[in-house]
Design a protein around this motif. Structure first.
Motif, PDB file in Angstrom:
ATOM      1  N   PRO A  80      63.115  31.801 -19.092  1.00 49.76           N
ATOM      2  CA  PRO A  80      62.366  32.830 -18.359  1.00 49.76           C
ATOM      3  C   PRO A  80      62.586  32.820 -16.845  1.00 49.76           C
ATOM      4  O   PRO A  80      62.214  33.779 -16.170  1.00 49.76           O
ATOM      5  N   TYR A  81      63.158  31.752 -16.289  1.00 50.57           N
ATOM      6  CA  TYR A  81      63.235  31.601 -14.834  1.00 50.57           C
ATOM      7  C   TYR A  81      63.907  32.793 -14.146  1.00 50.57           C
ATOM      8  O   TYR A  81      63.361  33.368 -13.195  1.00 50.57           O
ATOM      9  N   LYS A  82      65.102  33.155 -14.604  1.00 52.10           N
ATOM     10  CA  LYS A  82      65.838  34.247 -13.953  1.00 52.10           C
ATOM     11  C   LYS A  82      65.104  35.577 -14.117  1.00 52.10           C
ATOM     12  O   LYS A  82      65.108  36.422 -13.216  1.00 52.10           O
ATOM     13  N   LEU A  88      55.298  27.318 -27.253  1.00 54.06           N
ATOM     14  CA  LEU A  88      55.504  28.704 -26.837  1.00 54.06           C
ATOM     15  C   LEU A  88      56.971  29.132 -26.946  1.00 54.06           C
ATOM     16  O   LEU A  88      57.262  30.268 -27.316  1.00 54.06           O
ATOM     17  N   CYS A  89      57.888  28.222 -26.621  1.00 54.46           N
ATOM     18  CA  CYS A  89      59.306  28.576 -26.656  1.00 54.46           C
ATOM     19  C   CYS A  89      59.789  28.852 -28.082  1.00 54.46           C
ATOM     20  O   CYS A  89      60.862  29.430 -28.276  1.00 54.46           O
ATOM     21  N   GLN A 115      58.682  37.524 -22.839  1.00 55.38           N
ATOM     22  CA  GLN A 115      57.236  37.485 -23.012  1.00 55.38           C
ATOM     23  C   GLN A 115      56.618  36.322 -22.238  1.00 55.38           C
ATOM     24  O   GLN A 115      55.551  36.452 -21.629  1.00 55.38           O
ATOM     25  N   ILE A 116      57.292  35.182 -22.254  1.00 54.93           N
ATOM     26  CA  ILE A 116      56.804  34.017 -21.507  1.00 54.93           C
ATOM     27  C   ILE A 116      56.866  34.293 -20.006  1.00 54.93           C
ATOM     28  O   ILE A 116      55.960  33.921 -19.251  1.00 54.93           O
ATOM     29  N   ALA A 117      57.933  34.969 -19.562  1.00 55.67           N
ATOM     30  CA  ALA A 117      58.065  35.320 -18.147  1.00 55.67           C
ATOM     31  C   ALA A 117      56.910  36.204 -17.702  1.00 55.67           C
ATOM     32  O   ALA A 117      56.320  36.000 -16.624  1.00 55.67           O
ATOM     33  N   ARG A 159      48.255  42.796 -26.717  1.00 57.39           N
ATOM     34  CA  ARG A 159      47.766  41.719 -27.583  1.00 57.39           C
ATOM     35  C   ARG A 159      48.568  40.436 -27.365  1.00 57.39           C
ATOM     36  O   ARG A 159      48.010  39.356 -27.243  1.00 57.39           O
ATOM     37  N   VAL A 160      49.896  40.569 -27.297  1.00 57.03           N
ATOM     38  CA  VAL A 160      50.758  39.396 -27.071  1.00 57.03           C
ATOM     39  C   VAL A 160      50.476  38.783 -25.712  1.00 57.03           C
ATOM     40  O   VAL A 160      50.395  37.567 -25.562  1.00 57.03           O
ATOM     41  N   ARG A 161      50.323  39.641 -24.684  1.00 57.16           N
ATOM     42  CA  ARG A 161      50.068  39.125 -23.335  1.00 57.16           C
ATOM     43  C   ARG A 161      48.767  38.321 -23.302  1.00 57.16           C
ATOM     44  O   ARG A 161      48.703  37.241 -22.710  1.00 57.16           O
TER      45      ARG A 161
END
Length: 242
Positions: A152-154, A188-189, A196-198, A230-232
């Motif tokens: 997710p970093y970039k 989570l990964c 989504q994680i970002a 919902r996912v967020r």
């Protein structure tokens, strides 16, 4: 004295087993297994983070090692494979994948120092080296040689740079990165895509930094990451409890 006695009709009874074997007992066992998996995940991911830092590896390489290790244990047993040994192998592989390779000997020496706070004896070191080089084949075959990982970093950097004020970019990115790094200690990964994680990390980072995120009319900013409401909410509730 062994914890066994004869019951009616000469049947052997385990006197240490107090449960009735019902559904409640099954659920207790399931919960205990899940707790053990959570503890082991936290243990080997924390170990990998420290190991990577001691090796001066980039955070991306450390994150790759952690994701590889987590993926491995979705297909292999924690009971049959020592988590720390698998973690060392994954760090060795991740270095090659991410362009920051380290000799197996260096990875092993630093790993031993982290785990035992001393230098290994020569025969111990050679035994560990043999185990790691042999185990690498098992890890690679278990992963199906699928070593391509997006982090997710970039995604965070690209979105923040074009979406918030210049003076807020550094603070928001750092806060989001902190939550991404913490999330690596959870599953989570394995549950969500990097985008989504970002989005979750940016959202929580903005709250921590008190930065208002842009909104284009009725279009919410997080929809750029293909995230549903919902996912967020689910992601942020998990990451927020780290």
């Amino acid at each position: 004295m062994a914890p066994w006695r004869c019951g009616c009709g000469g049947a052997v009874v385990n006197t240490w087993c107090y449960g009735g074997g019902g559904v409640d007992d099954v659920m207790v066992v399931v919960v205990m297994i899940m707790m053990e998996e959570t503890f082991q995940r936290w243990s080997y991911t924390s170990f990998l983070q420290e190991l990577g830092q001691r090796l001066n590896n980039p955070q991306k390489s450390i994150a790759t090692a952690i994701v590889l290790c987590q993926r491995f244990f979705t297909r292999q047993s924690l009971a049959k494979n020592d988590p720390k040994t698998v973690a060392i192998i994954c760090m060795f592989i991740a270095g090659k994948v991410e362009g920051s390779p380290r000799p197996a000997g260096d990875v092993l020496l630093v790993s031993y120092r982290v785990l035992h706070n001393k230098e290994p004896l020569r025969d111990v070191f050679e035994g560990l080296k043999k185990t790691v080089l042999t185990g690498e084949k098992l890890v690679l075959s278990t992963l199906g040689f699928d070593l391509e990982i997006e982090h997710p970093y970039k995604l965070v950097i690209d979105w923040v740079k074009r979406s918030v004020k210049a003076e807020d970019v550094s603070r928001l990115c750092q806060a989001a990165f902190n939550f991404i790094n913490d999330s690596l200690r959870t599953s989570l990964c394995l549950q969500f895509r990097p985008r989504q994680i970002a989005a979750a990390a940016i959202y929580i980072g903005s709250i921590m930094c008190k930065i208002k995120l842009p909104c284009d009319g009725e279009k919410e900013w997080w929809r750029e990451f293909d995230v549903t409401k919902r996912v967020r909410c689910h992601e942020t509730s998990i990451v927020g409890n780290l």
